[in-house]
Design an enzyme around this catalytic site. Structure first.
Site, mmCIF file in Angstrom:
data_model
loop_
_atom_site.group_PDB
_atom_site.id
_atom_site.type_symbol
_atom_site.label_atom_id
_atom_site.label_comp_id
_atom_site.label_asym_id
_atom_site.label_seq_id
_atom_site.Cartn_x
_atom_site.Cartn_y
_atom_site.Cartn_z
ATOM 1 N N CYS A 4 1.128 0.291 -0.800
ATOM 2 C CA CYS A 4 0.224 1.091 -0.954
ATOM 3 C C CYS A 4 -0.938 0.692 -1.474
ATOM 4 C CB CYS A 4 0.668 2.346 -2.094
ATOM 5 S SG CYS A 4 -0.639 3.664 -2.522
ATOM 6 N N ASP A 30 -16.015 4.546 -2.996
ATOM 7 C CA ASP A 30 -15.311 4.784 -1.787
ATOM 8 C C ASP A 30 -16.058 3.466 -1.012
ATOM 9 O OD1 ASP A 30 -13.695 7.102 -0.226
ATOM 10 O OD2 ASP A 30 -14.923 5.560 1.033
ATOM 11 N N HIS A 46 2.036 6.182 -8.810
ATOM 12 C CA HIS A 46 1.896 6.700 -7.395
ATOM 13 C C HIS A 46 2.391 8.123 -7.408
ATOM 14 C CE1 HIS A 46 1.990 5.760 -3.031
ATOM 15 N NE2 HIS A 46 3.168 6.833 -3.176
ATOM 16 N N GLY A 93 -6.711 15.778 6.925
ATOM 17 C CA GLY A 93 -7.411 14.429 7.011
ATOM 18 C C GLY A 93 -6.998 13.208 6.056
ATOM 19 N N HIS A 98 -1.675 8.349 -1.409
ATOM 20 C CA HIS A 98 -1.556 8.030 -2.842
ATOM 21 C C HIS A 98 -2.696 9.115 -3.467
ATOM 22 C CE1 HIS A 98 -1.749 5.263 -6.488
ATOM 23 N NE2 HIS A 98 -2.464 6.497 -6.750
ATOM 24 N N HIS A 100 -5.600 11.303 -4.529
ATOM 25 C CA HIS A 100 -6.767 10.864 -4.750
ATOM 26 C C HIS A 100 -7.806 11.939 -4.633
ATOM 27 C CE1 HIS A 100 -6.304 9.741 -0.490
ATOM 28 N NE2 HIS A 100 -7.701 10.281 -0.299
#
Ligand code: AMP
Ligand code: ZN
Length: 114
Positions: A4, A30, A46, A93, A98, A100
Protein backbone atom coordinates in the site's frame (compact mmCIF):
# COMPACT_ATOMS: atom_id res chain seq x y z
CA UNK A 1 -0.24 -4.00 3.86
CA UNK A 2 3.26 -4.10 2.36
CA UNK A 3 2.18 -2.94 -1.07
CA UNK A 4 0.00 0.00 0.00
CA UNK A 5 1.59 3.29 -1.11
CA UNK A 6 -0.10 5.32 1.64
CA UNK A 7 1.12 2.90 4.33
CA UNK A 8 4.61 3.39 2.85
CA UNK A 9 4.17 7.17 3.03
CA UNK A 10 3.17 6.89 6.72
CA UNK A 11 6.31 4.79 7.37
CA UNK A 12 8.50 7.29 5.46
CA UNK A 13 9.43 4.69 2.84
CA UNK A 14 7.97 6.93 0.10
CA UNK A 15 8.67 10.67 0.42
CA UNK A 16 5.81 13.09 0.99
CA UNK A 17 5.34 16.75 1.86
CA UNK A 18 3.99 16.56 5.39
CA UNK A 19 1.39 19.14 6.37
CA UNK A 20 0.22 17.75 9.71
CA UNK A 21 0.66 14.62 11.82
CA UNK A 22 -0.45 13.22 15.14
CA UNK A 23 -0.62 9.71 16.65
CA UNK A 24 -3.47 8.52 14.44
CA UNK A 25 -3.52 10.64 11.27
CA UNK A 26 -1.05 11.87 8.67
CA UNK A 27 -1.66 14.69 6.19
CA UNK A 28 0.46 15.49 3.14
CA UNK A 29 0.26 17.45 -0.11
CA UNK A 30 -1.40 15.68 -3.03
CA UNK A 31 1.19 14.98 -5.73
CA UNK A 32 -1.24 16.14 -8.41
CA UNK A 33 -3.08 19.12 -6.88
CA UNK A 34 -6.55 20.04 -8.09
CA UNK A 35 -6.70 23.24 -6.03
CA UNK A 36 -4.21 25.74 -4.53
CA UNK A 37 -4.55 23.80 -1.26
CA UNK A 38 -4.91 20.06 -1.89
CA UNK A 39 -3.96 17.93 1.07
CA UNK A 40 -4.65 14.25 1.70
CA UNK A 41 -5.60 13.36 5.26
CA UNK A 42 -5.23 9.66 6.03
CA UNK A 43 -5.53 7.42 9.07
CA UNK A 44 -2.17 5.83 9.90
CA UNK A 45 -4.07 2.57 10.31
CA UNK A 46 -4.70 0.79 7.02
CA UNK A 47 -8.44 1.01 6.35
CA UNK A 48 -9.39 0.26 2.75
CA UNK A 49 -12.27 2.70 2.34
CA UNK A 50 -15.33 4.16 4.07
CA UNK A 51 -16.92 0.71 3.70
CA UNK A 52 -14.38 -0.87 6.07
CA UNK A 53 -14.75 1.69 8.90
CA UNK A 54 -15.96 0.21 12.21
CA UNK A 55 -17.03 1.82 15.49
CA UNK A 56 -13.54 1.07 16.83
CA UNK A 57 -12.25 3.66 14.37
CA UNK A 58 -14.43 6.50 15.67
CA UNK A 59 -11.57 8.27 17.47
CA UNK A 60 -9.44 8.13 14.33
CA UNK A 61 -12.25 9.62 12.27
CA UNK A 62 -12.65 12.44 14.76
CA UNK A 63 -8.93 13.16 14.38
CA UNK A 64 -9.38 13.37 10.59
CA UNK A 65 -11.97 16.13 11.00
CA UNK A 66 -9.94 17.97 13.64
CA UNK A 67 -6.93 17.80 11.30
CA UNK A 68 -9.04 19.28 8.49
CA UNK A 69 -10.03 22.22 10.65
CA UNK A 70 -6.38 22.75 11.66
CA UNK A 71 -5.19 22.60 8.06
CA UNK A 72 -7.82 25.18 7.09
CA UNK A 73 -6.54 27.45 9.84
CA UNK A 74 -2.89 26.91 8.87
CA UNK A 75 -3.73 27.97 5.31
CA UNK A 76 -5.87 30.95 6.34
CA UNK A 77 -8.99 29.57 4.67
CA UNK A 78 -11.06 28.50 7.68
CA UNK A 79 -13.65 31.23 7.14
CA UNK A 80 -13.18 31.30 3.38
CA UNK A 81 -14.45 27.74 2.90
CA UNK A 82 -13.03 24.42 1.77
CA UNK A 83 -14.12 20.88 0.98
CA UNK A 84 -13.34 17.47 2.50
CA UNK A 85 -14.18 14.52 0.27
CA UNK A 86 -13.49 10.79 0.24
CA UNK A 87 -13.91 8.76 -2.94
CA UNK A 88 -15.18 5.29 -2.11
CA UNK A 89 -14.87 2.54 -4.69
CA UNK A 90 -14.14 2.39 -8.39
CA UNK A 91 -17.16 4.30 -9.61
CA UNK A 92 -16.31 7.25 -7.39
CA UNK A 93 -12.74 7.19 -8.70
CA UNK A 94 -10.93 5.78 -5.68
CA UNK A 95 -7.49 4.89 -7.04
CA UNK A 96 -5.64 4.30 -3.76
CA UNK A 97 -7.26 1.65 -1.57
CA UNK A 98 -6.27 3.24 1.74
CA UNK A 99 -8.95 5.51 3.20
CA UNK A 100 -8.13 9.14 2.49
CA UNK A 101 -9.87 12.49 2.59
CA UNK A 102 -9.10 15.14 0.00
CA UNK A 103 -8.87 18.57 1.60
CA UNK A 104 -9.50 21.10 -1.18
CA UNK A 105 -9.43 24.86 -0.82
CA UNK A 106 -8.02 28.15 -2.00
CA UNK A 107 -10.40 28.56 -4.92
CA UNK A 108 -14.13 28.49 -5.69
CA UNK A 109 -15.30 24.87 -5.79
CA UNK A 110 -18.13 23.80 -8.05
CA UNK A 111 -21.06 21.69 -6.93
CA UNK A 112 -21.93 19.00 -7.78
CA UNK A 113 -18.49 17.55 -8.57
CA UNK A 114 -18.19 15.67 -11.88
P1 AMP B 1 -8.30 8.95 -5.12
O1 AMP B 1 -8.31 9.05 -6.62
O2 AMP B 1 -9.48 9.55 -4.46
O3 AMP B 1 -8.02 7.54 -4.68
O4 AMP B 1 -7.07 9.85 -4.65
C1 AMP B 1 -5.76 9.41 -4.65
C2 AMP B 1 -4.91 10.64 -4.65
O5 AMP B 1 -3.60 10.28 -4.25
C3 AMP B 1 -4.78 11.34 -6.02
O6 AMP B 1 -5.28 12.67 -5.93
C4 AMP B 1 -3.27 11.29 -6.29
O7 AMP B 1 -2.80 12.47 -6.92
C5 AMP B 1 -2.68 11.12 -4.90
N1 AMP B 1 -1.39 10.46 -4.83
C6 AMP B 1 -1.04 9.28 -5.38
N2 AMP B 1 0.23 8.97 -5.06
C7 AMP B 1 0.68 9.99 -4.28
C8 AMP B 1 1.94 10.27 -3.65
N3 AMP B 1 2.97 9.43 -3.73
N4 AMP B 1 2.05 11.42 -2.95
C9 AMP B 1 1.02 12.28 -2.86
N5 AMP B 1 -0.19 12.06 -3.41
C10 AMP B 1 -0.35 10.94 -4.14
ZN1 ZN C 1 -2.43 1.36 3.55
Amino acid sequence: MEECIFCKIVKGEIPSEKVYENDSVYAFKDISPEAPVHVLIIPKKHIKSINEITREDSEILLEVFLAASKIAEMNGIKEDGYRLVSNCGDRAGQTVKHLHFHFLGGRDLKWPPG
